[in-house]
Design a protein around this motif. Structure first.
Motif, short mmCIF file in Angstrom:
data_model
loop_
_atom_site.label_atom_id
_atom_site.label_comp_id
_atom_site.label_asym_id
_atom_site.label_seq_id
_atom_site.Cartn_x
_atom_site.Cartn_y
_atom_site.Cartn_z
N CYS A 223 0.86 -1.25 -0.06
CA CYS A 223 0.02 -0.03 0.01
C CYS A 223 0.59 1.23 0.03
CB CYS A 223 -0.93 -0.04 1.32
SG CYS A 223 -0.26 -0.01 2.66
N GLY A 224 2.21 1.29 0.21
CA GLY A 224 2.96 2.45 0.20
C GLY A 224 3.15 3.04 1.24
N THR A 225 2.52 2.69 2.56
CA THR A 225 2.40 3.39 3.82
C THR A 225 3.95 3.38 4.28
OG1 THR A 225 0.51 2.59 4.43
CG2 THR A 225 1.74 3.57 6.16
N SER A 226 4.51 4.57 4.55
CA SER A 226 5.84 4.80 5.24
C SER A 226 5.98 4.24 6.82
CB SER A 226 6.18 6.50 4.95
OG SER A 226 7.55 6.57 5.88
N ILE A 227 6.81 3.49 6.85
CA ILE A 227 7.06 2.91 8.25
C ILE A 227 8.00 3.62 9.07
CG2 ILE A 227 7.37 0.75 9.75
CD1 ILE A 227 4.66 1.04 8.06
N HIS A 228 9.21 3.55 8.46
CA HIS A 228 10.45 4.50 9.22
C HIS A 228 11.47 4.81 8.22
CE1 HIS A 228 12.84 0.58 8.77
NE2 HIS A 228 11.96 -0.27 9.56
N GLY A 229 12.27 5.76 8.79
CA GLY A 229 13.55 5.92 7.88
C GLY A 229 14.79 5.73 8.92
N SER A 230 15.96 5.42 8.12
CA SER A 230 17.10 5.18 9.05
C SER A 230 18.31 5.45 8.23
CB SER A 230 17.19 3.58 9.26
OG SER A 230 17.37 2.88 8.27
N ALA A 231 19.65 5.47 8.57
CA ALA A 231 20.73 5.47 7.99
C ALA A 231 20.81 4.24 6.93
CB ALA A 231 22.08 5.30 8.64
N VAL A 232 21.48 4.33 5.80
CA VAL A 232 21.46 3.27 4.75
C VAL A 232 22.41 2.03 5.46
CG1 VAL A 232 22.32 2.80 2.58
CG2 VAL A 232 21.24 4.76 2.92
N GLU A 233 23.57 2.55 6.10
CA GLU A 233 24.37 1.32 6.53
C GLU A 233 24.52 1.52 7.94
OE1 GLU A 233 28.06 1.32 4.21
OE2 GLU A 233 26.91 1.50 2.40
N ASN A 234 24.44 0.35 8.39
CA ASN A 234 24.96 0.32 10.11
C ASN A 234 23.90 1.11 10.90
OD1 ASN A 234 27.13 -1.43 9.45
ND2 ASN A 234 28.36 0.37 9.10
N ALA A 235 22.69 1.09 10.56
CA ALA A 235 21.79 1.96 11.34
C ALA A 235 21.37 1.47 12.92
CB ALA A 235 20.45 1.85 10.72
N THR A 236 21.66 2.55 13.55
CA THR A 236 21.56 2.02 15.30
C THR A 236 20.04 2.49 15.34
OG1 THR A 236 22.37 4.00 15.83
CG2 THR A 236 23.98 1.97 15.67
N THR A 237 19.40 3.51 14.85
CA THR A 237 18.16 4.06 15.29
C THR A 237 17.34 4.11 13.97
OG1 THR A 237 19.38 5.38 16.91
CG2 THR A 237 17.15 6.19 16.21
N LEU A 238 15.99 3.92 14.06
CA LEU A 238 15.10 4.34 13.27
C LEU A 238 14.38 5.40 13.69
CD1 LEU A 238 13.73 0.44 13.12
CD2 LEU A 238 15.43 1.51 11.57
N SER A 239 13.83 5.90 12.47
CA SER A 239 13.04 7.12 12.61
C SER A 239 11.47 6.73 12.59
CB SER A 239 13.27 8.42 11.87
OG SER A 239 12.18 9.39 12.01
N LEU A 240 10.73 6.37 13.33
CA LEU A 240 9.52 5.56 13.15
C LEU A 240 8.50 6.58 13.02
CD1 LEU A 240 7.85 3.02 13.46
CD2 LEU A 240 7.40 3.41 15.90
N ARG A 241 7.45 6.53 11.86
CA ARG A 241 6.58 7.11 11.57
C ARG A 241 5.37 7.05 12.48
NH1 ARG A 241 10.95 8.84 9.25
NH2 ARG A 241 10.89 8.72 6.84
#
Length: 156
Positions: free
Chosen positions: A91-109
Protein backbone atom coordinates in the motif's frame (compact mmCIF):
# COMPACT_ATOMS: atom_id res chain seq x y z
CA UNK A 1 6.38 7.43 46.11
CA UNK A 2 8.75 6.00 43.46
CA UNK A 3 9.82 2.38 44.05
CA UNK A 4 13.53 1.99 44.79
CA UNK A 5 14.12 -0.24 41.77
CA UNK A 6 13.02 2.46 39.27
CA UNK A 7 15.98 3.99 37.42
CA UNK A 8 15.19 7.72 37.16
CA UNK A 9 18.13 8.30 34.77
CA UNK A 10 16.51 6.18 32.05
CA UNK A 11 13.86 7.84 29.86
CA UNK A 12 10.29 6.67 30.40
CA UNK A 13 9.65 4.42 27.42
CA UNK A 14 6.38 2.90 26.33
CA UNK A 15 5.48 -0.01 24.10
CA UNK A 16 3.47 0.91 21.01
CA UNK A 17 2.19 -1.07 18.06
CA UNK A 18 1.08 -0.15 14.61
CA UNK A 19 0.43 -1.16 11.04
CA UNK A 20 0.30 0.10 7.49
CA UNK A 21 -2.94 1.11 5.80
CA UNK A 22 -3.61 -2.33 4.28
CA UNK A 23 -2.45 -4.35 7.31
CA UNK A 24 0.33 -6.22 5.47
CA UNK A 25 2.98 -4.67 7.77
CA UNK A 26 2.50 -4.82 11.54
CA UNK A 27 5.08 -3.86 14.16
CA UNK A 28 5.71 -3.10 17.80
CA UNK A 29 8.29 -0.73 19.25
CA UNK A 30 9.55 0.69 22.50
CA UNK A 31 9.73 4.50 22.32
CA UNK A 32 10.36 7.52 24.53
CA UNK A 33 7.26 9.72 24.11
CA UNK A 34 9.33 12.78 25.06
CA UNK A 35 11.26 12.32 21.78
CA UNK A 36 8.21 12.48 19.47
CA UNK A 37 8.68 15.35 17.06
CA UNK A 38 7.56 17.03 13.88
CA UNK A 39 9.83 17.33 10.84
CA UNK A 40 9.09 20.12 8.37
CA UNK A 41 11.90 19.30 5.90
CA UNK A 42 10.91 19.28 2.25
CA UNK A 43 11.71 15.56 1.88
CA UNK A 44 9.27 14.70 4.69
CA UNK A 45 6.63 16.95 3.16
CA UNK A 46 6.99 15.15 -0.16
CA UNK A 47 7.25 11.58 1.17
CA UNK A 48 4.28 12.06 3.52
CA UNK A 49 2.33 14.04 0.89
CA UNK A 50 1.40 16.61 3.52
CA UNK A 51 2.72 19.58 5.50
CA UNK A 52 4.99 17.65 7.92
CA UNK A 53 5.86 14.22 9.31
CA UNK A 54 5.52 13.09 12.94
CA UNK A 55 8.22 10.70 14.06
CA UNK A 56 10.20 9.33 16.97
CA UNK A 57 13.66 7.78 17.17
CA UNK A 58 13.67 4.08 18.04
CA UNK A 59 16.80 2.01 18.66
CA UNK A 60 16.90 -0.76 16.03
CA UNK A 61 16.77 -3.41 18.77
CA UNK A 62 13.52 -1.87 20.13
CA UNK A 63 11.62 -2.27 16.83
CA UNK A 64 10.07 -5.62 15.91
CA UNK A 65 8.39 -6.37 12.60
CA UNK A 66 5.47 -8.67 13.47
CA UNK A 67 4.23 -9.36 9.94
CA UNK A 68 4.91 -8.49 6.35
CA UNK A 69 8.03 -7.16 4.75
CA UNK A 70 9.34 -3.69 3.95
CA UNK A 71 10.52 -2.19 0.71
CA UNK A 72 13.30 0.41 0.87
CA UNK A 73 13.93 3.56 -1.14
CA UNK A 74 17.31 5.28 -0.67
CA UNK A 75 17.42 9.07 -0.99
CA UNK A 76 20.00 11.76 -0.35
CA UNK A 77 18.83 14.33 2.19
CA UNK A 78 19.53 18.07 1.99
CA UNK A 79 22.22 17.46 4.62
CA UNK A 80 23.97 15.10 2.20
CA UNK A 81 23.18 12.02 4.29
CA UNK A 82 21.82 8.98 2.50
CA UNK A 83 18.60 7.79 4.11
CA UNK A 84 16.78 4.47 3.71
CA UNK A 85 13.01 5.03 3.69
CA UNK A 86 11.10 1.83 4.49
CA UNK A 87 7.49 1.34 3.45
CA UNK A 88 4.83 -1.30 2.83
CA UNK A 89 5.30 -2.85 -0.63
CA UNK A 90 1.54 -3.38 -0.94
CA UNK A 91 0.00 0.00 0.00
CA UNK A 92 3.02 2.34 0.17
CA UNK A 93 2.58 3.42 3.80
CA UNK A 94 5.82 4.86 5.18
CA UNK A 95 6.95 2.96 8.30
CA UNK A 96 10.40 4.32 9.17
CA UNK A 97 13.60 5.92 7.93
CA UNK A 98 17.20 5.16 8.88
CA UNK A 99 20.82 5.46 7.88
CA UNK A 100 21.57 3.34 4.82
CA UNK A 101 24.38 1.37 6.46
CA UNK A 102 24.90 0.25 10.05
CA UNK A 103 21.72 1.91 11.31
CA UNK A 104 21.42 2.00 15.09
CA UNK A 105 18.25 4.10 15.21
CA UNK A 106 15.06 4.20 13.16
CA UNK A 107 12.85 7.25 12.70
CA UNK A 108 9.46 5.62 13.23
CA UNK A 109 6.50 7.24 11.46
CA UNK A 110 4.17 7.81 14.41
CA UNK A 111 1.06 8.16 12.23
CA UNK A 112 1.14 4.38 11.79
CA UNK A 113 0.98 3.72 15.56
CA UNK A 114 -2.30 2.66 17.13
CA UNK A 115 -1.45 5.05 20.01
CA UNK A 116 -0.94 8.00 17.63
CA UNK A 117 -3.39 10.37 19.36
CA UNK A 118 -1.58 10.03 22.70
CA UNK A 119 1.89 10.68 21.24
CA UNK A 120 2.00 14.47 21.34
CA UNK A 121 4.97 16.05 19.52
CA UNK A 122 7.46 17.66 21.88
CA UNK A 123 9.69 19.42 19.32
CA UNK A 124 9.82 20.59 15.71
CA UNK A 125 12.79 20.46 13.35
CA UNK A 126 13.55 21.95 9.92
CA UNK A 127 11.20 24.83 10.72
CA UNK A 128 12.71 26.95 7.96
CA UNK A 129 10.71 24.70 5.58
CA UNK A 130 7.50 24.87 7.63
CA UNK A 131 4.55 26.07 5.60
CA UNK A 132 3.64 29.63 6.60
CA UNK A 133 -0.10 28.90 6.78
CA UNK A 134 0.14 26.20 9.46
CA UNK A 135 -0.48 28.71 12.26
CA UNK A 136 -3.62 29.97 10.52
CA UNK A 137 -5.42 26.61 10.47
CA UNK A 138 -7.23 27.34 13.72
CA UNK A 139 -9.32 29.91 11.80
CA UNK A 140 -10.41 27.53 9.02
CA UNK A 141 -13.85 25.86 9.12
CA UNK A 142 -13.78 22.51 10.93
CA UNK A 143 -16.07 19.50 10.42
CA UNK A 144 -16.19 16.31 12.46
CA UNK A 145 -16.72 14.21 9.32
CA UNK A 146 -16.64 14.75 5.58
CA UNK A 147 -20.11 15.68 4.35
CA UNK A 148 -21.41 16.86 1.02
CA UNK A 149 -21.16 20.46 2.31
CA UNK A 150 -17.61 20.07 3.62
CA UNK A 151 -16.20 18.14 0.66
CA UNK A 152 -13.32 19.86 -1.13
CA UNK A 153 -14.55 20.57 -4.67
CA UNK A 154 -12.92 18.82 -7.60
CA UNK A 155 -10.59 20.92 -9.70
CA UNK A 156 -12.16 22.36 -12.84
Amino acid sequence: MIPRDVDMTEPARIRIDGACLCGHVRYEALIDPARVGICHCRDCQISSATAFRVGAPVPVDDFKLLSGSLRVYVKTAESGSRRALSFCPECGTSIHGSAVENATTLSLRIGTARQFAQLVPQQQIWCRSALPWLGDLIDTPRYLLQTRESRIPDSP
